[in-house]
Design an enzyme around this catalytic site. Structure first.
Site, short mmCIF file in Angstrom:
data_model
loop_
_atom_site.label_atom_id
_atom_site.label_comp_id
_atom_site.label_asym_id
_atom_site.label_seq_id
_atom_site.Cartn_x
_atom_site.Cartn_y
_atom_site.Cartn_z
N THR A 3 -6.54 11.01 0.23
CA THR A 3 -6.70 11.91 -0.90
C THR A 3 -5.73 11.58 -2.02
O THR A 3 -5.84 12.12 -3.09
CB THR A 3 -6.48 13.37 -0.46
OG1 THR A 3 -5.17 13.48 0.13
CG2 THR A 3 -7.53 13.77 0.56
N THR B 36 -0.59 -2.20 10.80
CA THR B 36 -0.99 -2.71 9.48
C THR B 36 0.18 -3.36 8.86
O THR B 36 0.98 -2.74 8.23
CB THR B 36 -1.53 -1.66 8.52
OG1 THR B 36 -2.77 -1.27 8.99
CG2 THR B 36 -1.80 -2.16 7.12
N THR C 222 0.87 -1.18 0.00
CA THR C 222 0.00 0.00 0.00
C THR C 222 0.90 1.23 0.00
O THR C 222 1.33 1.67 -1.05
CB THR C 222 -0.97 0.00 1.21
OG1 THR C 222 -0.22 -0.20 2.41
CG2 THR C 222 -2.01 -1.10 1.07
#
EC number: 2.3.1.35
Length: 466
Positions: free
Chosen positions: A466, A234, A194
């Site tokens: 964003t 994470t 990610t």
């Protein structure tokens, strides 16, 4: 070009991106790996027999138009399997589903792990649970199986539903693309990224005492760069080995390894909803199964797996969001391991310690403060009059003593600055509480790995959605 009419926020974001300060949340525009991280990418590997992997593009996140975001790891034969999951009470749907699968199968007969990046499938209600179940079912169908035999993982933004139809439609493609090559393993490791700036993949070979002439392999991939302070954060991890290990032994081996690796790292002190580290053992290399903790093979495997997991988890710290430093904190001469671990963890989580290191400031008072407010340590563990703190340079030169037996040293600030300019640093905390009650003698030791806090960390996480 961005026109003057566009919002100021967009202009600011563009400017930061132009300076290379923003990591796109998922699937960076060119998937380029920073030059400073290239050294962590393996050019080859020694992968376990009988395992096949693939990384496939789905477009889980709409902005990702071409990069892999679906990973599939499969064994040609049934595996023993074990996993360690997040302690966050808001456990993501794939965590709940995978727990149930492993419990119902008693850690036996697992064939695959399927992972999507781009969406965490966390806090998504009954629909999210159904999506996770259906991901596993689709993989099982491709394997020609009717019983649940797949571990499911997801990573990404919390609170959003998966584009499940897109994922289910691409799972057969992922299955068709399964391969055993190094490129396939590397592509699969990329697919779970990610905010990571590089894929994290390691492999090694090893032997066991009962079969000294037999070669086994162990491979692992992980992801994570932020929201890292496991018990689990994470981060996701998948380990595969062709050694034969019984399920009960495999679970205890993994739990021990994770406690001293993935649960001993910190980037920002946050614990995610999705964390999972799983291991599959298919026994394809042959030999006698590891079953008894009293056996020499078990002892050897514990050391091998723990060391491997430490190396793999350290890559997460080296890719910490905005990080410029890789820091080892070693707390030694503690009356017990757990107290040492708690102190190391508290130092690793301290924003004041982390920002001082980023600023190359040898402010050892912040380290001492963190030691002093650590909760849960055994009485008598921290005694100011016998506590010492020092910096250990990575070049092998003498340690820089900051505090000795509770007394401050005259610190050479120039040397301290030189030490803190390096990417790697070790902080040594000696509690002087060993078995013999003397500095450096006996006692328990715990090690934690963490990174510093920089301006970029705030930028990355301010722009995350964003």
């Amino acid at each position: 070009m961005v026109s003057p009419a566009q919002p100021a926020a967009a202009m600011a974001a563009f400017a930061r991106m132009a300076k290379g300060q923003v990591r796109n949340y998922s699937a960076p525009l060119d998937m380029a790996i920073p030059a400073s991280k290239q050294k962590y990418i393996p050019s080859s590997g020694s992968y376990p027999k009988g395992f096949l992997v693939s990384g496939t593009h789905v477009g889980v996140k709409a902005s990702n138009t071409k990069f892999p975001d679906l990973a599939l790891i499969s064994s040609e034969t049934p595996c023993s399997a074990a996993a360690v999951f997040t302690t966050n009470k808001f456990q993501a749907a794939p965590v709940q589903v995978s727990k149930k699968t492993l419990e119902s199968r008693q850690g036996q007969g697992i064939r695959s792990v399927v992972i999507n990046s781009g969406c965490a499938n966390a806090v998504t209600g009954k629909g999210g649970l159904e999506d996770a179940v259906n991901m596993g079912k689709k993989v099982d169908e491709c394997n020609g199986l009717s019983e649940p035999s797949t571990i499911v993982m997801s990573t990404g933004v919390i609170g959003q539903r998966l584009p499940i139809s897109k994922i289910l439609n691409k799972i057969p493609t992922a299955h068709e693309n399964l391969a055993s090559t190094h490129d396939a393993w590397l592509t699969t490791a990329r697919a779970i990224c990610t905010t990571d700036t590089f894929p994290k993949l390691l492999s090694r070979t090893f032997a066991l005492p009962s079969s000294p002439g037999r070669t086994y392999s162990l491979a692992g991939m992980t992801k994570g760069a932020g929201m890292i302070h496991p018990n689990m954060a994470t981060l996701l991890g998948v380990l595969c080995t062709d050694a034969p290990i019984d399920p009960s032994a495999l679970q205890s081996l993994l739990t021990h390894a994770v406690s001293r690796s993935f649960n001993s790292i910190s980037v920002d002190g946050d614990t995610s909803t999705n964390d999972t580290v799983a291991i599959l053992a298919n026994g394809a290399a042959g030999g006698a199964p590891i079953s008894s903790p009293a056996s020499d093979d078990y002892t050897a495997m514990q050391e091998i797996l723990t060391s491997f997991a430490q190396s793999l988890s350290q890559l997460v710290v080296r890719d910490g969001e905005g990080a410029t430093k890789f820091v080892t904190v070693r707390v030694q001469n503690s009356p017990d391991y757990e107290s040492a671990r708690l102190i190391a963890s508290t130092i690793a989580r301290s924003p004041l310690v982390k920002t001082a290191l980023y600023g190359r400031d040898a402010n050892w008072g912040r380290i001492l403060c963190a030691i002093g407010y650590t909760q849960g340590v055994a009485p008598g563990t921290v005694v100011p009059e016998r506590t010492s703190v020092s910096f250990k340079p990575v070049d092998g030169s003498p340690v820089l003593k900051l505090l000795v037996n509770g007394e401050p040293e005259q610190v050479d600030e120039e040397r301290a600055s030189v030490i803190l300019q390096e990417e790697d640093l070790e902080i040594v905390v000696d509690l002087g509480g060993g078995e013999k009650g003397e500095q450096g003698l006996g006692g328990e030791e715990a090690v934690y790995w963490f990174c510093d806090f920089s301006h970029e960390y705030v930028t990355i996480n301010g722009d995350y959605r964003t």
